[in-house]
Design an enzyme around this catalytic site. Structure first.
Site, PDB file in Angstrom:
ATOM      1  N   GLY A  69       0.949  -0.990  -0.059  1.00 42.30           N
ATOM      2  CA  GLY A  69      -0.061  -0.035   0.028  1.00 42.30           C
ATOM      3  C   GLY A  69       0.825   1.282   0.089  1.00 42.30           C
ATOM      4  O   GLY A  69       2.232   1.083  -0.170  1.00 42.30           O
ATOM      5  N   ASN A  70       0.179   2.379   0.315  1.00 44.62           N
ATOM      6  CA  ASN A  70       0.961   3.744   0.191  1.00 44.62           C
ATOM      7  C   ASN A  70       0.142   4.611   1.248  1.00 44.62           C
ATOM      8  O   ASN A  70      -0.764   4.425   1.971  1.00 44.62           O
ATOM      9  CB  ASN A  70       1.042   4.202  -1.207  1.00 44.62           C
ATOM     10  CG  ASN A  70      -0.576   4.590  -2.025  1.00 44.62           C
ATOM     11  OD1 ASN A  70      -1.004   5.500  -1.194  1.00 44.62           O
ATOM     12  ND2 ASN A  70      -1.105   3.981  -2.677  1.00 44.62           N
ATOM     13  N   ARG A  71       0.950   5.601   1.518  1.00 45.75           N
ATOM     14  CA  ARG A  71       0.430   6.654   2.464  1.00 45.75           C
ATOM     15  C   ARG A  71      -0.621   7.618   2.306  1.00 45.75           C
ATOM     16  O   ARG A  71      -0.830   8.591   3.047  1.00 45.75           O
ATOM     17  CB  ARG A  71       1.755   7.396   2.961  1.00 45.75           C
ATOM     18  CG  ARG A  71       2.850   6.722   3.618  1.00 45.75           C
ATOM     19  CD  ARG A  71       4.016   7.742   4.121  1.00 45.75           C
ATOM     20  NE  ARG A  71       4.827   6.883   4.631  1.00 45.75           N
ATOM     21  CZ  ARG A  71       4.946   6.273   5.722  1.00 45.75           C
ATOM     22  NH1 ARG A  71       3.913   6.287   6.820  1.00 45.75           N
ATOM     23  NH2 ARG A  71       6.116   5.567   6.310  1.00 45.75           N
ATOM     24  N   SER A  72      -1.275   7.574   1.094  1.00 47.44           N
ATOM     25  CA  SER A  72      -2.265   8.360   0.879  1.00 47.44           C
ATOM     26  C   SER A  72      -3.602   8.150   1.781  1.00 47.44           C
ATOM     27  O   SER A  72      -3.808   7.184   2.072  1.00 47.44           O
ATOM     28  CB  SER A  72      -2.751   8.224  -0.658  1.00 47.44           C
ATOM     29  OG  SER A  72      -3.838   9.235  -0.840  1.00 47.44           O
TER      30      SER A  72
END
Ligand code: C5P
Length: 222
Positions: A29-32
């Site tokens: 995943g990512n930090r958005s």
């Protein structure tokens, strides 16, 4: 305040970040956080638009009032939802952080560590580039397409190159920094236009950046 300058228009906004599963309990995943996309959806609705918000893993953010919310998980699901909604949209704003790659394989059972054995490497495959795809082959003729780009250096030069490569009408370029962008309430950006325009947006609330994006979209719809 803005007049109801988006009344009669349907807009699609993607928000959040995709999660690409490895097995039933793990993902890449990512930090958005989804906050910029939600601000875009709220401000568009406030300006009279009918809004579809494609929300990737934004649990914790309240559904904006009067907005149709379509929850998705992965890049492939986000692509399907965006393309479906974009068929009747005057504008599409891709604020979601879409994973460029996903694991090549999904393990239906939890991946286990085995005593004395090295872990298996994770093989990645490319995800579809949704922004490039819809910009090149517009689901609806004449619609305005907006992308986002987070850059750490040579922000403007990299932004120009990305705008051309993607083929969208506007690209919101963020400098990724300590207080900015991911998870914060504020943002600072430059909005680049395919027509060569450059609109700086000073450090401030994500709503202010959202309103500038809609100003530029409204000009292009007129
Ligand atoms: O190439 P990059 O990931 O920096 O581009 C960011 C922009 O492209 C964002 O608007 C994002 O929503 C969109 N994007 C996409 N599909 C991808 C990767 C990014 O639509 N696979």
């Amino acid at each position: 305040t803005h007049a109801a300058d988006l009344a009669g228009h349907h807009v699609v906004v993607s928000a959040g970040g995709t999660r690409e599963p490895l097995d039933p309990v793990r993902f890449l995943g990512n930090r958005s956080s989804g906050k910029q996309g939600y601000a875009l959806a709220r401000t568009a609705a406030a300006r009279g638009a009918s809004v579809t918000l494609i929300a990737a893993n934004t649990t914790g953010l309240p559904d904006p009032a009067g907005v149709e919310v379509v929850p998705v998980g992965t890049a492939v699901q986000l692509r399907e939802a965006v393309i479906k909604a974009a068929a009747h949209a005057d504008a599409v704003v891709m604020a979601a952080a879409v994973a460029d790659f996903r694991p090549a394989a999904y393990a239906t059972g939890k991946i286990k560590k085995k005593d004395g054995e090295d872990p298996e490497p994770i093989t990645l495959v490319r995800n579809p580039d949704i922004l490039a795809e819809i910009s090149g082959d517009r689901p609806r003729p004449g619609q305005v397409i907006v992308g986002f780009a987070a850059e750490t250096d040579d922000v403007l030069a990299n932004g120009r190159t990305k705008l051309r490569r993607k083929g969208c009408d506007l690209l919101v370029v963020n400098e990724v920094g300590e207080r900015k962008t991911f998870g914060s309430e504020e943002n600072e950006a430059v909005v680049l236009g395919a027509d060569g325009s450059e609109t700086p947006v000073p450090y401030g609330p994500k709503e202010a950046l959202a309103d500038t994006v809609w100003d530029l979209v409204a000009q292009r719809l007129a």
